[in-house]
Design a protein around this motif. Structure first.
Motif, short mmCIF file in Angstrom:
data_model
loop_
_atom_site.label_atom_id
_atom_site.label_comp_id
_atom_site.label_asym_id
_atom_site.label_seq_id
_atom_site.Cartn_x
_atom_site.Cartn_y
_atom_site.Cartn_z
N ARG A 1 -2.24 -10.26 -14.05
CA ARG A 1 -1.71 -10.03 -12.71
C ARG A 1 -2.84 -10.18 -11.69
O ARG A 1 -3.91 -9.61 -11.86
CB ARG A 1 -1.12 -8.64 -12.59
N VAL A 2 -2.55 -10.91 -10.66
CA VAL A 2 -3.49 -11.03 -9.55
C VAL A 2 -3.03 -10.04 -8.50
O VAL A 2 -1.89 -10.08 -8.04
CB VAL A 2 -3.49 -12.46 -8.98
N GLY A 3 -3.90 -9.13 -8.14
CA GLY A 3 -3.49 -8.06 -7.24
C GLY A 3 -3.77 -8.37 -5.78
O GLY A 3 -4.53 -9.26 -5.43
N THR A 4 -3.11 -7.61 -4.95
CA THR A 4 -3.31 -7.63 -3.51
C THR A 4 -3.61 -6.20 -3.10
O THR A 4 -2.94 -5.28 -3.56
CB THR A 4 -2.01 -8.11 -2.80
N LEU A 5 -4.57 -6.02 -2.25
CA LEU A 5 -4.90 -4.67 -1.79
C LEU A 5 -3.75 -4.19 -0.91
O LEU A 5 -3.67 -4.49 0.28
CB LEU A 5 -6.21 -4.65 -1.01
N ARG A 6 -2.82 -3.48 -1.56
CA ARG A 6 -1.62 -2.99 -0.88
C ARG A 6 -1.11 -1.76 -1.62
O ARG A 6 -1.18 -1.69 -2.84
CB ARG A 6 -0.55 -4.09 -0.86
N ARG B 1 -0.77 -1.97 -5.67
CA ARG B 1 -0.60 -3.39 -6.02
C ARG B 1 -1.97 -4.06 -6.19
O ARG B 1 -2.08 -5.27 -6.07
CB ARG B 1 0.20 -4.11 -4.93
N TRP B 2 -2.96 -3.24 -6.51
CA TRP B 2 -4.35 -3.70 -6.57
C TRP B 2 -4.90 -3.43 -7.96
O TRP B 2 -4.55 -2.45 -8.60
CB TRP B 2 -5.13 -2.94 -5.51
N ASN B 3 -5.78 -4.32 -8.42
CA ASN B 3 -6.33 -4.18 -9.77
C ASN B 3 -7.62 -3.36 -9.82
O ASN B 3 -8.31 -3.40 -10.82
CB ASN B 3 -6.52 -5.56 -10.41
N LYS C 1 -6.72 0.19 5.58
CA LYS C 1 -5.47 -0.55 5.81
C LYS C 1 -4.32 0.45 5.92
O LYS C 1 -4.48 1.62 5.65
CB LYS C 1 -5.20 -1.53 4.66
N SER D 1 0.20 0.74 5.31
CA SER D 1 1.54 0.23 4.99
C SER D 1 2.49 1.08 5.81
O SER D 1 2.50 2.30 5.67
CB SER D 1 1.86 0.36 3.50
N TRP E 1 -2.82 -0.49 -10.33
CA TRP E 1 -1.40 -0.71 -10.60
C TRP E 1 -0.65 0.60 -10.87
O TRP E 1 0.45 0.59 -11.39
CB TRP E 1 -1.19 -1.67 -11.77
#
Length: 159
Positions: free
Chosen positions: A9-14, A39-41, A103, A105, A73
């Protein structure tokens, strides 16, 4: 020949909001739970949420949750508390902002409801009525079984 079967899985900082408390009781200090998911590794430190609950014109409650750490995750419950002593029963909206690693959300205008806490006395009467009904039904069944057995005992011919 070497075969590897694994998911990459390629994560996104979210950080996403998965679930939240949809209602609260008026006149009390209430708990507000949010389930968030990374959603981040990598691990994400200092994840917290700001919650603003409002009617059409005014913010009626605002509070934040303590900071938590999200594993890669992973999911975590963020929990805050707020007072509803001056809030009327009804439907409201809430804005939830999850803060992490500089950041945010944002989740705007989600539905939220203030309700009256069920009366303990009403619950006791309801439970008592159910138990009484069950006892009555069991008593009727026991009486029917006794009558059927007596009838069978009297109808056996003696040879």
């Amino acid at each position: 020949v070497l075969k590897l079967n694994d998911t990459f899985r390629v994560g996104t900082l979210r950080v996403d909001l998965i679930n939240y408390s949809y209602d609260a009781y008026v006149g009390l200090t209430n708990r507000f739970d949010l389930v968030v998911e990374s959603r981040w590794n990598n691990r994400i430190d200092n994840v917290f949420a700001d919650i603003n609950i409002f009617n059409s014109t005014t913010i009626i409650a605002e509070f934040k949750t303590p900071s938590e750490t999200l594993e890669p995750w992973g999911t975590k419950m963020l929990r805050g508390y707020f007072d509803t002593k001056e809030i009327a029963i009804g439907d409201y909206n809430a804005n939830i902002t999850i803060h992490y690693e500089g950041k945010e959300s944002k989740y705007d205008n989600i539905n939220f409801k203030f309700i009256k806490k069920p009366s303990f006395i009403k619950n006791i009467f309801f439970i008592g009525a159910i138990i009484s009904g069950i006892i009555t039904i069991l008593s009727i069944i026991a009486i029917l079984i006794i009558r059927i057995r007596r009838k069978k005992a009297h109808s056996i011919p003696i040879a």
